[in-house]
Write a protein that holds these residues in place. Structure first.
Motif, PDB file in Angstrom:
ATOM      1  N   SER A 293      -6.675  -9.690  13.799  1.00  0.00           N
ATOM      2  CA  SER A 293      -5.544  -9.711  12.867  1.00  0.00           C
ATOM      3  C   SER A 293      -5.703 -10.852  11.863  1.00  0.00           C
ATOM      4  CB  SER A 293      -4.237  -9.850  13.645  1.00  0.00           C
ATOM      5  OG  SER A 293      -4.203 -11.107  14.292  1.00  0.00           O
TER       6      SER A 293
ATOM      7  N   ASN B  47       3.170  -9.832   6.212  1.00  0.00           N
ATOM      8  CA  ASN B  47       4.016  -9.910   7.409  1.00  0.00           C
ATOM      9  C   ASN B  47       3.492 -10.944   8.403  1.00  0.00           C
ATOM     10  OD1 ASN B  47       5.754  -7.905   6.477  1.00  0.00           O
ATOM     11  ND2 ASN B  47       4.599  -6.251   7.443  1.00  0.00           N
ATOM     12  N   GLN B  48       2.185 -10.964   8.601  1.00  0.00           N
ATOM     13  CA  GLN B  48       1.616 -11.866   9.605  1.00  0.00           C
ATOM     14  C   GLN B  48       1.588 -13.319   9.144  1.00  0.00           C
ATOM     15  OE1 GLN B  48      -2.087 -10.436  11.262  1.00  0.00           O
ATOM     16  NE2 GLN B  48      -1.280  -8.364  11.501  1.00  0.00           N
TER      17      GLN B  48
ATOM     18  N   LEU C 284      -6.728  -3.083   7.901  1.00  0.00           N
ATOM     19  CA  LEU C 284      -5.424  -3.691   7.662  1.00  0.00           C
ATOM     20  C   LEU C 284      -5.050  -3.611   6.185  1.00  0.00           C
ATOM     21  CD1 LEU C 284      -5.858  -6.792  10.007  1.00  0.00           C
ATOM     22  CD2 LEU C 284      -4.575  -4.693  10.461  1.00  0.00           C
TER      23      LEU C 284
ATOM     24  N   ASP D 244       0.317  -5.941   5.843  1.00  0.00           N
ATOM     25  CA  ASP D 244       0.001  -6.572   7.128  1.00  0.00           C
ATOM     26  C   ASP D 244      -0.233  -8.071   6.938  1.00  0.00           C
ATOM     27  OD1 ASP D 244       0.084  -4.191   8.632  1.00  0.00           O
ATOM     28  OD2 ASP D 244      -1.994  -3.727   8.129  1.00  0.00           O
TER      29      ASP D 244
END
Length: 245
Positions: A186, A142-143, A135, A139
């Protein structure tokens, strides 16, 4: 024509006010070191920004001893503002300031305010090492900023399924373990929750996936979820997945 000019003028005023509010908050955050300094934002004297109310929407554990905080700021005029912060031992590491559209749950005009110049790079490297991922810093941003919702029977009729939850169900139907594993590994606690649920629904988890779920249960982050017409923070990772184990 006159109505059009009035509406255009109001739009320009609101846009300018929003930009001034962002600039004011940005200047204040740049000189703020500790999360405790944000406990009474309403009393701060800004040049333009005048705050009607604030809401501490979120404070939760993420990995490696860090916490994620989300604060909603409602000004007297201009768009609502959101602060997404990461802290450790009370010290702010990085902040994202954005304008927020509550009708669409969308953050825009996002400003990045780093306090620890090494934080983002080191956090992503540690995450990729621990979860065996590739990642990026984008990333992570955004998450952290996106407000995903975990739920399968939302709204008054109990029939609404939020976007990412619906996507997870489709992945389960296709038995797409690879994509579900991306959710599980994630940055977002909500996506991790959906990944865990999806993999548990399919079954036959790998040893590594079982270890990650065990780790996530120990961390037990608070998640944004819904049940019926109730939306909000108050449920944890462990509470949400217990019916699937």
């Amino acid at each position: 024509m006159r109505v059009t000019l009035i509406l255009l003028t109001l739009f320009i005023i609101q846009t300018t006010k929003g930009q001034n509010n962002l600039a004011d908050l940005n200047a204040y955050i740049k000189k703020t070191e500790n999360i405790s300094e944000l406990s009474n934002l309403k009393s701060v004297q800004f040049d333009s920004l005048s705050i009607l109310s604030t809401f501490n929407e979120l404070e939760r554990q993420i990995d490696f001893g860090f916490k994620h905080h989300r604060i909603l700021i409602v000004p007297y005029s201009g768009s609502d503002l959101k602060l997404n912060l990461v802290s450790k031992n009370g010290e702010i590491q990085i902040t994202w300031i954005s304008e927020f559209d509550p009708s669409n749950d969308v953050n825009f005009n996002i400003l990045n305010v780093p306090k620890n110049s090494d934080f983002l790079k080191e956090y992503v490297q540690n995450h990729n090492g621990f979860y065996k991922t590739e990642l990026t810093e984008s990333d992570f941003e955004n998450q952290i900023i996106n407000e995903y919702v975990v739920g399968f029977g939302c709204s008054i009729d109990g029939l609404t399924v939020p976007k990412e939850s619906k996507k997870m169900l489709k992945l389960v139907k296709r038995k797409n373990r690879e994509e579900l594993n991306k959710y599980l590994t994630s940055f977002s606690p909500e996506l991790q929750t959906l990944g865990a649920i999806g993999l548990l629904k399919i079954g036959k988890l790998t040893k590594e996936q079982k270890n990650i779920i065990k780790h996530l249960k120990n961390k037990n982050s608070v998640i944004y979820s819904c049940s019926g017409c109730s939306y909000g923070i108050g449920e944890t990772f462990s509470e949400r997945i217990e019916n699937y184990e």
